[in-house]
Design a protein around this motif. Structure first.
Motif, PDB file in Angstrom:
ATOM      1  N   ASP A  56      -1.543  13.501   1.378  1.00 12.11           N
ATOM      2  CA  ASP A  56      -2.396  13.370   0.196  1.00 12.11           C
ATOM      3  C   ASP A  56      -2.236  11.990  -0.463  1.00 12.11           C
ATOM      4  OD1 ASP A  56      -0.390  13.492  -2.033  1.00 12.11           O
ATOM      5  OD2 ASP A  56       0.004  15.447  -1.160  1.00 12.11           O
ATOM      6  N   PRO A  57      -3.134  11.643  -1.383  1.00 12.41           N
ATOM      7  CA  PRO A  57      -3.120  10.313  -2.000  1.00 12.41           C
ATOM      8  C   PRO A  57      -1.833   9.930  -2.721  1.00 12.41           C
ATOM      9  CG  PRO A  57      -5.202  11.398  -2.441  1.00 12.41           C
ATOM     10  CD  PRO A  57      -4.308  12.423  -1.804  1.00 12.41           C
ATOM     11  N   SER A  58      -1.054  10.897  -3.194  1.00 17.09           N
ATOM     12  CA  SER A  58       0.186  10.543  -3.877  1.00 17.09           C
ATOM     13  C   SER A  58       1.246  10.032  -2.903  1.00 17.09           C
ATOM     14  CB  SER A  58       0.733  11.731  -4.677  1.00 17.09           C
ATOM     15  OG  SER A  58       1.118  12.765  -3.796  1.00 17.09           O
ATOM     16  N   GLY A  59       1.023  10.177  -1.611  1.00 18.59           N
ATOM     17  CA  GLY A  59       1.931   9.666  -0.598  1.00 18.59           C
ATOM     18  C   GLY A  59       1.582   8.269  -0.122  1.00 18.59           C
ATOM     19  N   LEU A  60       0.633   7.625  -0.806  1.00 19.66           N
ATOM     20  CA  LEU A  60       0.205   6.271  -0.468  1.00 19.66           C
ATOM     21  C   LEU A  60       0.613   5.318  -1.582  1.00 19.66           C
ATOM     22  CD1 LEU A  60      -1.500   4.177   1.165  1.00 19.66           C
ATOM     23  CD2 LEU A  60      -3.470   4.954  -0.180  1.00 19.66           C
ATOM     24  N   VAL A  61       1.301   4.246  -1.219  1.00 16.91           N
ATOM     25  CA  VAL A  61       1.651   3.183  -2.171  1.00 16.91           C
ATOM     26  C   VAL A  61       1.104   1.887  -1.599  1.00 16.91           C
ATOM     27  CG1 VAL A  61       3.482   1.972  -3.403  1.00 16.91           C
ATOM     28  CG2 VAL A  61       3.759   4.399  -2.851  1.00 16.91           C
ATOM     29  N   THR A  62       0.327   1.170  -2.396  1.00 16.93           N
ATOM     30  CA  THR A  62      -0.281  -0.084  -1.952  1.00 16.93           C
ATOM     31  C   THR A  62       0.190  -1.244  -2.825  1.00 16.93           C
ATOM     32  OG1 THR A  62      -2.204   0.222  -3.391  1.00 16.93           O
ATOM     33  CG2 THR A  62      -2.359   1.119  -1.146  1.00 16.93           C
ATOM     34  N   HIS A  63      -0.129  -2.442  -2.391  1.00 19.51           N
ATOM     35  CA  HIS A  63       0.171  -3.673  -3.144  1.00 19.51           C
ATOM     36  C   HIS A  63       1.656  -3.770  -3.514  1.00 19.51           C
ATOM     37  CE1 HIS A  63      -4.133  -2.910  -3.775  1.00 19.51           C
ATOM     38  NE2 HIS A  63      -4.227  -4.227  -3.640  1.00 19.51           N
ATOM     39  N   ILE A  64       2.535  -3.407  -2.570  1.00 19.98           N
ATOM     40  CA  ILE A  64       3.970  -3.418  -2.865  1.00 19.98           C
ATOM     41  C   ILE A  64       4.504  -4.842  -2.815  1.00 19.98           C
ATOM     42  CG2 ILE A  64       6.258  -2.556  -2.247  1.00 19.98           C
ATOM     43  CD1 ILE A  64       4.809  -0.249  -0.745  1.00 19.98           C
ATOM     44  N   HIS A  65       5.238  -5.198  -3.843  1.00 16.89           N
ATOM     45  CA  HIS A  65       5.947  -6.483  -3.925  1.00 16.89           C
ATOM     46  C   HIS A  65       7.425  -6.148  -4.028  1.00 16.89           C
ATOM     47  CE1 HIS A  65       7.108 -10.486  -5.095  1.00 16.89           C
ATOM     48  NE2 HIS A  65       7.727  -9.973  -6.136  1.00 16.89           N
ATOM     49  N   TRP A  66       8.226  -6.636  -3.081  1.00 12.54           N
ATOM     50  CA  TRP A  66       9.649  -6.316  -3.026  1.00 12.54           C
ATOM     51  C   TRP A  66      10.491  -7.419  -3.640  1.00 12.54           C
ATOM     52  CZ3 TRP A  66      11.154  -1.572  -1.679  1.00 12.54           C
ATOM     53  CH2 TRP A  66      10.283  -0.785  -0.923  1.00 12.54           C
ATOM     54  N   ILE A  67      11.553  -7.020  -4.311  1.00 10.63           N
ATOM     55  CA  ILE A  67      12.542  -7.939  -4.871  1.00 10.63           C
ATOM     56  C   ILE A  67      13.882  -7.626  -4.209  1.00 10.63           C
ATOM     57  CG2 ILE A  67      13.761  -8.617  -6.979  1.00 10.63           C
ATOM     58  CD1 ILE A  67      11.239  -7.771  -8.510  1.00 10.63           C
ATOM     59  N   SER A  68      14.625  -8.627  -3.874  1.00 12.97           N
ATOM     60  CA  SER A  68      15.971  -8.540  -3.293  1.00 12.97           C
ATOM     61  C   SER A  68      16.014  -7.784  -1.969  1.00 12.97           C
ATOM     62  CB  SER A  68      16.983  -7.964  -4.289  1.00 12.97           C
ATOM     63  OG  SER A  68      16.721  -6.604  -4.587  1.00 12.97           O
ATOM     64  N   TRP A  69      14.954  -7.906  -1.160  1.00 10.37           N
ATOM     65  CA  TRP A  69      14.956  -7.277   0.155  1.00 10.37           C
ATOM     66  C   TRP A  69      16.086  -7.897   0.966  1.00 10.37           C
ATOM     67  CZ3 TRP A  69      12.031  -3.242   1.801  1.00 10.37           C
ATOM     68  CH2 TRP A  69      12.166  -2.887   3.153  1.00 10.37           C
ATOM     69  N   GLY A  70      16.859  -7.068   1.621  1.00  8.85           N
ATOM     70  CA  GLY A  70      17.978  -7.541   2.419  1.00  8.85           C
ATOM     71  C   GLY A  70      19.313  -7.335   1.720  1.00  8.85           C
ATOM     72  N   GLY A  71      19.284  -7.084   0.413  1.00 14.45           N
ATOM     73  CA  GLY A  71      20.506  -6.805  -0.321  1.00 14.45           C
ATOM     74  C   GLY A  71      20.910  -5.344  -0.171  1.00 14.45           C
ATOM     75  N   ALA A  72      21.921  -4.937  -0.906  1.00 13.00           N
ATOM     76  CA  ALA A  72      22.379  -3.544  -0.853  1.00 13.00           C
ATOM     77  C   ALA A  72      21.266  -2.574  -1.249  1.00 13.00           C
ATOM     78  CB  ALA A  72      23.582  -3.353  -1.765  1.00 13.00           C
ATOM     79  N   ALA A  73      20.395  -2.995  -2.137  1.00 15.68           N
ATOM     80  CA  ALA A  73      19.222  -2.206  -2.534  1.00 15.68           C
ATOM     81  C   ALA A  73      18.074  -3.172  -2.775  1.00 15.68           C
ATOM     82  CB  ALA A  73      19.510  -1.392  -3.791  1.00 15.68           C
ATOM     83  N   ALA A  74      16.866  -2.716  -2.505  1.00 11.52           N
ATOM     84  CA  ALA A  74      15.672  -3.521  -2.749  1.00 11.52           C
ATOM     85  C   ALA A  74      14.775  -2.751  -3.701  1.00 11.52           C
ATOM     86  CB  ALA A  74      14.942  -3.819  -1.448  1.00 11.52           C
ATOM     87  N   THR A  75      14.156  -3.453  -4.620  1.00  8.99           N
ATOM     88  CA  THR A  75      13.242  -2.841  -5.576  1.00  8.99           C
ATOM     89  C   THR A  75      11.827  -3.290  -5.260  1.00  8.99           C
ATOM     90  OG1 THR A  75      14.964  -2.868  -7.264  1.00  8.99           O
ATOM     91  CG2 THR A  75      12.697  -2.593  -8.033  1.00  8.99           C
ATOM     92  N   GLY A  76      10.906  -2.339  -5.247  1.00  6.76           N
ATOM     93  CA  GLY A  76       9.506  -2.646  -4.985  1.00  6.76           C
ATOM     94  C   GLY A  76       8.629  -2.116  -6.097  1.00  6.76           C
ATOM     95  N   TYR A  77       7.542  -2.844  -6.352  1.00  8.64           N
ATOM     96  CA  TYR A  77       6.563  -2.430  -7.355  1.00  8.64           C
ATOM     97  C   TYR A  77       5.207  -2.360  -6.677  1.00  8.64           C
ATOM     98  CZ  TYR A  77      10.276  -3.680 -10.555  1.00  8.64           C
ATOM     99  OH  TYR A  77      11.483  -3.740 -11.201  1.00  8.64           O
ATOM    100  N   GLY A  78       4.474  -1.279  -6.907  1.00  9.76           N
ATOM    101  CA  GLY A  78       3.170  -1.116  -6.284  1.00  9.76           C
ATOM    102  C   GLY A  78       2.299  -0.176  -7.085  1.00  9.76           C
ATOM    103  N   LEU A  79       1.254   0.330  -6.437  1.00 10.42           N
ATOM    104  CA  LEU A  79       0.304   1.241  -7.065  1.00 10.42           C
ATOM    105  C   LEU A  79       0.193   2.522  -6.247  1.00 10.42           C
ATOM    106  CD1 LEU A  79      -2.562  -1.291  -7.894  1.00 10.42           C
ATOM    107  CD2 LEU A  79      -0.892  -0.324  -9.481  1.00 10.42           C
ATOM    108  N   THR A  80       0.013   3.650  -6.947  1.00 10.20           N
ATOM    109  CA  THR A  80      -0.135   4.942  -6.285  1.00 10.20           C
ATOM    110  C   THR A  80      -1.062   5.839  -7.084  1.00 10.20           C
ATOM    111  OG1 THR A  80       1.085   6.738  -5.204  1.00 10.20           O
ATOM    112  CG2 THR A  80       1.839   6.076  -7.418  1.00 10.20           C
ATOM    113  N   SER A  81      -1.442   6.961  -6.515  1.00 12.85           N
ATOM    114  CA  SER A  81      -2.252   7.963  -7.214  1.00 12.85           C
ATOM    115  C   SER A  81      -1.328   8.977  -7.867  1.00 12.85           C
ATOM    116  CB  SER A  81      -3.170   8.689  -6.228  1.00 12.85           C
ATOM    117  OG  SER A  81      -4.106   7.803  -5.680  1.00 12.85           O
ATOM    118  N   LEU A  82      -1.710   9.422  -9.061  1.00 16.37           N
ATOM    119  CA  LEU A  82      -0.921  10.430  -9.777  1.00 16.37           C
ATOM    120  C   LEU A  82      -1.712  11.718  -9.932  1.00 16.37           C
ATOM    121  CD1 LEU A  82       0.605   8.465 -12.801  1.00 16.37           C
ATOM    122  CD2 LEU A  82       1.726   9.099 -10.662  1.00 16.37           C
TER     123      LEU A  82
END
Length: 145
Positions: A56-82
């Motif tokens: 379903d649409p809530s399982g889709l995330v688009t326009h993801i921008h990742w921060i600190s990829w490759g570190g112990a944890a990476a944070t991403g920001y994107g858009l999804t359906s609610l």
């Protein structure tokens, strides 16, 4: 002559190692490619800009921008359906914050991977992000299977 042969051998080994690193060998990926089945997208790849469970649409995330990829944890920001409170989805997409973590491997000889993914979303588009992190995968939290 032996010293020259060793020196050349060491130089070749270093060159191969540098070529592998430059070519992306060792790049950390997000879970396993097979995580979401044949309709999934973005799984098993590095820094995906789009992930999809294939449902379903809530399982889709688009326009993801990742921060600190490759570190112990990476944070991403994107858009999804609610989901709306009484069924269906809001017309506008909402922000989603992703946290890829638990570095490991999904298979014994597989690439390094973030094996867990958590997220938080607002209750409505434009609202503040929720405080609680929710595991992306409900069955044990792994995004490897």
């Amino acid at each position: 002559m032996r010293g020259l042969a060793r020196s050349i051998g060491a130089t070749v080994a270093i060159a191969l190692l540098l070529a592998a690193v430059a070519g992306g060998a060792g790049e950390i990926v997000l879970g396993a490619r097979q995580f979401a089945g044949r309709f999934g997208e973005g799984w098993g790849t590095a820094r995906p800009t789009r992930i999809f469970n294939g449902g379903d649409p809530s399982g889709l995330v688009t326009h993801i921008h990742w921060i600190s990829w490759g570190g112990a944890a990476a944070t991403g920001y994107g858009l999804t359906s609610l989901f709306r409170p009484h069924g269906g989805y809001y017309r506008r997409p909402a922000r989603i914050e992703l946290r890829a973590h638990a570095l490991g491997a999904c298979t014994p000889h597989g690439p390094h991977a973030y094996t867990r993914l958590s997220f938080r979303v607002p209750t409505r588009p434009g609202g503040p992000l929720g405080r609680r992190w929710i595991p992306w995968a409900s069955a044990g939290g792994s995004i490897c299977r």
